[in-house]
Motif scaffolding. Structure first.
Motif, PDB file in Angstrom:
ATOM      1  N   ALA A   1      45.005  38.153  53.665  1.00  0.00           N
ATOM      2  CA  ALA A   1      43.836  38.416  52.825  1.00  0.00           C
ATOM      3  C   ALA A   1      43.859  37.525  51.586  1.00  0.00           C
ATOM      4  O   ALA A   1      42.820  36.990  51.165  1.00  0.00           O
ATOM      5  CB  ALA A   1      43.796  39.887  52.435  1.00  0.00           C
ATOM      6  N   ALA A   2      45.040  37.339  50.990  1.00  0.00           N
ATOM      7  CA  ALA A   2      45.161  36.461  49.821  1.00  0.00           C
ATOM      8  C   ALA A   2      44.864  35.018  50.207  1.00  0.00           C
ATOM      9  O   ALA A   2      44.225  34.278  49.445  1.00  0.00           O
ATOM     10  CB  ALA A   2      46.558  36.572  49.221  1.00  0.00           C
ATOM     11  N   ALA A   3      45.322  34.610  51.401  1.00  0.00           N
ATOM     12  CA  ALA A   3      45.029  33.251  51.873  1.00  0.00           C
ATOM     13  C   ALA A   3      43.537  33.073  52.091  1.00  0.00           C
ATOM     14  O   ALA A   3      42.984  31.994  51.833  1.00  0.00           O
ATOM     15  CB  ALA A   3      45.794  32.979  53.166  1.00  0.00           C
ATOM     16  N   ARG A   4      42.868  34.119  52.554  1.00  0.00           N
ATOM     17  CA  ARG A   4      41.415  34.049  52.751  1.00  0.00           C
ATOM     18  C   ARG A   4      40.690  33.870  51.419  1.00  0.00           C
ATOM     19  O   ARG A   4      39.780  33.053  51.296  1.00  0.00           O
ATOM     20  CB  ARG A   4      40.942  35.310  53.467  1.00  0.00           C
ATOM     21  CG  ARG A   4      39.483  35.267  53.905  1.00  0.00           C
ATOM     22  CD  ARG A   4      39.121  36.538  54.671  1.00  0.00           C
ATOM     23  NE  ARG A   4      39.973  36.708  55.829  1.00  0.00           N
ATOM     24  CZ  ARG A   4      40.830  37.719  56.008  1.00  0.00           C
ATOM     25  NH1 ARG A   4      40.933  38.668  55.085  1.00  0.00           N
ATOM     26  NH2 ARG A   4      41.564  37.793  57.086  1.00  0.00           N
ATOM     27  N   ARG A   5      41.126  34.623  50.418  1.00  0.00           N
ATOM     28  CA  ARG A   5      40.494  34.489  49.098  1.00  0.00           C
ATOM     29  C   ARG A   5      40.782  33.116  48.494  1.00  0.00           C
ATOM     30  O   ARG A   5      39.901  32.484  47.910  1.00  0.00           O
ATOM     31  CB  ARG A   5      40.999  35.592  48.170  1.00  0.00           C
ATOM     32  CG  ARG A   5      40.547  36.992  48.554  1.00  0.00           C
ATOM     33  CD  ARG A   5      40.843  37.969  47.443  1.00  0.00           C
ATOM     34  NE  ARG A   5      42.254  38.062  47.164  1.00  0.00           N
ATOM     35  CZ  ARG A   5      43.082  38.927  47.772  1.00  0.00           C
ATOM     36  NH1 ARG A   5      42.620  39.758  48.689  1.00  0.00           N
ATOM     37  NH2 ARG A   5      44.360  38.961  47.452  1.00  0.00           N
TER      38      ARG A   5
ATOM     39  N   ASN B   1      38.297  25.598  49.006  1.00  0.00           N
ATOM     40  CA  ASN B   1      37.749  24.831  50.131  1.00  0.00           C
ATOM     41  C   ASN B   1      38.727  24.708  51.300  1.00  0.00           C
ATOM     42  O   ASN B   1      39.097  23.606  51.726  1.00  0.00           O
ATOM     43  CB  ASN B   1      37.316  23.433  49.677  1.00  0.00           C
ATOM     44  CG  ASN B   1      36.214  23.483  48.641  1.00  0.00           C
ATOM     45  OD1 ASN B   1      35.328  24.328  48.718  1.00  0.00           O
ATOM     46  ND2 ASN B   1      36.264  22.589  47.661  1.00  0.00           N
ATOM     47  N   GLY B   2      39.174  25.848  51.794  1.00  0.00           N
ATOM     48  CA  GLY B   2      39.971  25.848  53.014  1.00  0.00           C
ATOM     49  C   GLY B   2      41.467  25.839  52.812  1.00  0.00           C
ATOM     50  O   GLY B   2      42.215  25.973  53.770  1.00  0.00           O
ATOM     51  N   LYS B   3      41.949  25.649  51.588  1.00  0.00           N
ATOM     52  CA  LYS B   3      43.390  25.657  51.356  1.00  0.00           C
ATOM     53  C   LYS B   3      43.899  27.082  51.240  1.00  0.00           C
ATOM     54  O   LYS B   3      43.143  28.005  50.988  1.00  0.00           O
ATOM     55  CB  LYS B   3      43.718  24.877  50.089  1.00  0.00           C
ATOM     56  CG  LYS B   3      43.369  23.397  50.175  1.00  0.00           C
ATOM     57  CD  LYS B   3      43.753  22.683  48.902  1.00  0.00           C
ATOM     58  CE  LYS B   3      43.398  21.205  48.985  1.00  0.00           C
ATOM     59  NZ  LYS B   3      43.764  20.477  47.749  1.00  0.00           N
ATOM     60  N   GLY B   4      45.192  27.247  51.393  1.00  0.00           N
ATOM     61  CA  GLY B   4      45.782  28.578  51.299  1.00  0.00           C
ATOM     62  C   GLY B   4      46.468  28.945  52.591  1.00  0.00           C
ATOM     63  O   GLY B   4      46.101  28.483  53.672  1.00  0.00           O
TER      64      GLY B   4
END
Length: 264
Positions: free
Chosen positions: A104-108, A114-117
């Motif tokens: 979920a944190a990666a999604r935010r 712009n797609g990183k995470g």
């Protein structure tokens, strides 16, 4: 100062206004200058009501303390349900809960940048652990697991996550890391583990493990990432496992084996 208004005062005020006598300006001004009623007694002909502000504040403080104590107790019980008793790491339930939050944190973060995470999941399975239990006993096996847990915790960053999924299987969440960097880091951890041993009854028990690496991002589901990492771990283990002597790799018909060798 607390003000007490009695029934006689009320009757006097009523007389000033309704008995036909001249209006008493001094009495009227005196009543207006009286301080407001705060926390004292309000007396009238029917009853006397007493409001004690300090007592109410004390009861409120006790209630808040009780709520805080219950909240701490609930948090403690939840931590027990998500912690592996032997190693002190997250257990399977705690790991899945944390992994969902990481995705979920990666999604935010991905939406913001712009797609990183995202990061890398590593599934680790110890090699030869059953033999340690069978040869040295389960107490030795428990000591071995605890030392492996300490080794893994000491090999990652503070923001990374280490969990024991069960038995001799562990998991690492390397956050904010891409697949290539994650693979390099895990190989370094595996190499460091291979140079260490667990001392038990004057015997050195080597630390060996197989691993599978899979990157994850905000668009992934945790069960898919775990399945892929698990599959790669088993492929890694199969490649590391010695083949029995005498077994030959099947060759296509019409081809002769070149420099055929077997490994013990």
């Amino acid at each position: 100062m607390n003000a007490v208004v009695t029934a006689q005062d009320l009757e006097a005020i009523a007389a000033d206004h309704h008995d036909g006598l001249p209006f008493d300006r001094g009495n009227h001004d005196r009543l207006l200058r009286m301080p407001p009623l705060r926390g004292g007694r309000i007396a009238h002909s029917a009853a006397i009501v007493t409001v004690e502000a300090p007592a109410l504040e004390s009861q409120l403080a006790e209630a808040r303390a009780t709520i805080a104590e219950q909240r701490d107790r609930i948090a403690y019980l939840e931590s027990l349900s998500m912690t592996d008793e032997l190693t002190g790491l997250l257990n399977r339930r705690g790991f899945f809960s944390h992994f969902r939050r990481e995705i979920a944190a990666a999604r935010r973060q991905g939406a913001k940048e712009n797609g990183k995470g995202g990061g890398v999941l590593v599934i680790i399975d110890l090699d030869g652990f059953k033999r340690i239990n069978d040869t040295h006993g389960h107490i030795a096996g428990d000591a071995y697991l605890r030392q492996v847990a300490q080794l893994l915790v000491g090999s990652v960053r503070e923001e990374d996550v280490v969990a024991r999924l069960g038995g001799d299987e562990f998991a690492l969440l390397l956050t904010n890391t891409d697949a290539d960097c994650g693979d390099v880091r895990v190989r370094q951890i595996a190499a460091a583990a291979g140079r260490s041993c667990v001392r038990w009854n004057n015997t050195d028990l080597p630390v060996r493990f197989s691993f599978g690496v899979q990157s994850y991002g905000g668009d992934d589901r945790e069960e898919d990432v775990i399945r892929l990492a698990d599959s790669r771990m088993y492929s890694n283990k199969a490649g590391r496992r010695p083949r029995p002597a005498g077994r030959k790799t099947a060759q296509p018909s019409g081809h002769r084996p070149v420099n055929a060798r077997t490994t013990a």
